[in-house]
Design an enzyme around this catalytic site. Structure first.
Site, PDB file in Angstrom:
ATOM      1  N   ASP A  11       0.783  -1.102   0.073  1.00 42.58           N
ATOM      2  CA  ASP A  11       0.185  -0.034   0.034  1.00 42.58           C
ATOM      3  C   ASP A  11       0.825   1.246   0.054  1.00 42.58           C
ATOM      4  OD1 ASP A  11      -3.124   0.734   1.350  1.00 42.58           O
ATOM      5  OD2 ASP A  11      -1.628   2.279   1.178  1.00 42.58           O
ATOM      6  N   ASP A 106      -3.830   2.649  -4.979  1.00 38.73           N
ATOM      7  CA  ASP A 106      -2.661   2.904  -4.361  1.00 38.73           C
ATOM      8  C   ASP A 106      -2.463   1.559  -3.665  1.00 38.73           C
ATOM      9  OD1 ASP A 106      -4.449   2.892  -2.595  1.00 38.73           O
ATOM     10  OD2 ASP A 106      -3.582   4.567  -1.546  1.00 38.73           O
ATOM     11  N   GLU A 107      -3.076   0.296  -3.718  1.00 37.05           N
ATOM     12  CA  GLU A 107      -2.806  -0.873  -3.015  1.00 37.05           C
ATOM     13  C   GLU A 107      -3.080  -2.226  -4.255  1.00 37.05           C
ATOM     14  OE1 GLU A 107      -5.119  -1.362   0.261  1.00 37.05           O
ATOM     15  OE2 GLU A 107      -6.700  -0.210  -0.466  1.00 37.05           O
TER      16      GLU A 107
END
Lengths: 201, 202
Positions: A11, A106-107
């Site tokens: 992340d 974002d992960e």
């Protein structure tokens, strides 16, 4: 002998802020926030801004005094940039696993089953350093046998500096220890209502 | 008995409306009447002013000088002639094609780690880097001594050649008019990426 599954959640830290900082190295240790469309609300905060108590999705005018006082650098959101940087991060992650599940901008979940688990924390560090070097984006890595636990490991890796951004929870004892420290509401899937019910019982 | 009435609705709200200094000219504006015969001139002057302001903003922002390669560029294979061009003297052996060349292939080894940066200033003329050239920067390459690097020097991106004198790191300019910079502990210094190619229009 069947192998214990091993999942890593990678992340990005304060993703939108980190994207802006890649091109503005002068802002690396300064308070930075990214605003929603039309510059209405704060949608991403650097650690410095989080430490000031500014919550996610706060309307800008409510924290104008903090912005002035602490000279918080504001950016309008630049989603083209964030999508490109996200794509770069994911491309780098692909080199570390045969199976990558991009979960959000974002992960990502990485299937690390079969990676020699003596070195699994070191492997996590390798991932973290490669992403930072190639893209300039800082990330944290949480490793565990399930996705939910990997999420939790990531939460802990972000929260405790001692982990240096990587935490492996495949060890049962360590897992138990962490679960005692973390409030139930931080577990993936435990929302506000479930937390309320848990507190009652 | 009746206190001053504080209206709950209507009236000015703090923070509402156009922000001071948010105009395209970078300062506050006001409405004026202009003689009709002068409208064209005034408009032209304002356009010029607006342009000036945009220029000044663009040059102060570092990001405007960093661009991102296209995500899925079309492949343009151009025939590659194998003979070298001896400054304007065409070789008769050049009339056959060995293979084709895609510029992305040539210039970008690792797309995920490659950025384009527009060069400013003349400190690297000796390395063939001219103002406004586009630099291809690969962040994945290890910055070893001798490489030309983009580094953040006290927060500012700059291009220099990485050198070493003894144990000290030196950021070398390639122009006698510019001094080399000795990286001391007091300087906030991070290497951002390694320059692999220069795109220079002639």
């Amino acid at each position: 002998m069947s192998q214990q599954p091993l999942i890593a959640l990678v992340d990005c830290n304060n993703f939108y802020v980190s994207c802006e900082r890649v091109f503005r190295p002068d802002l690396v240790d300064k308070p930075v926030a990214v605003l929603s469309n039309n510059d209405g609300c704060i949608v991403a905060r650097s650690q410095e801004v989080k430490d000031l108590g500014v919550k996610m999705a706060t309307p800008v005018h409510q924290v104008q005094h903090l912005i002035n006082r602490y000279r918080i650098q504001l950016f309008s959101s630049n989603y083209t940039l964030y999508a490109d940087m996200s794509h770069r991060v994911m491309q780098c992650l692909e080199t570390f696993t045969p199976q990558l599940e991009v979960y959000s901008i974002d992960e990502s979940f990485l299937d690390l089953t079969g990676v020699n688990s003596d070195d699994i924390t070191a492997y996590g560090q390798q991932i973290r350093q490669a992403i930072y070097r190639n893209t300039g984006i800082p990330v944290c890595v949480g490793i565990a046998p399930t996705k939910t636990l990997a999420k939790l490991a990531n939460y802990a890796a972000k929260k405790w500096k001692g982990t240096q951004g990587v935490l492996d929870l495949s060890d049962f004892v360590r897992r138990e220890k962490l679960l005692r420290l973390v409030p139930a509401s931080e577990v993936w899937g435990i929302g506000r209502q479930t937390t309320k019910r848990l507190k009652l019982t | 008995m009746q206190d001053k009435l504080i209206p709950k609705r209507g009236g000015a709200r703090p923070g509402a409306g156009r922000k001071k200094g948010s105009s395209v000219y970078g300062e506050s504006t006001r409405a004026i009447r202009v003689p009709e015969s002068m409208v064209a001139d005034v408009k032209e002057m304002l356009a010029e002013r607006k342009h000036q302001f945009e220029q000044s903003v663009a040059s102060s922002s570092l990001f405007s000088s960093v661009s991102i390669p296209a995500e899925s560029p079309t492949i343009v294979d151009i025939p590659l002639f194998t003979g070298k061009v001896a400054a304007g003297f065409p070789s008769p052996a050049d009339d056959y094609i060995e293979k084709t060349l895609d510029l992305n292939d040539l210039l970008i080894q690792k797309p995920a780690a490659t950025f384009f940066v527009r060069a400013e200033g003349e400190s690297m003329l000796g390395a063939g880097i001219h103002p406004n050239d586009i630099l291809v920067v690969d962040r994945s390459i290890e910055p070893v001594v001798g490489k030309i690097v983009i580094c953040a020097l006290n927060g500012e991106l700059t291009v220099k050649r990485l050198k070493a004198i003894g144990n000290e790191i030196v950021l070398g300019a390639e122009n006698p008019c510019y001094k080399d910079i000795l990286v001391q502990e007091a300087i906030d210094f991070v290497i951002w990426g390694v320059v692999t190619n220069v795109i220079h229009s002639v």
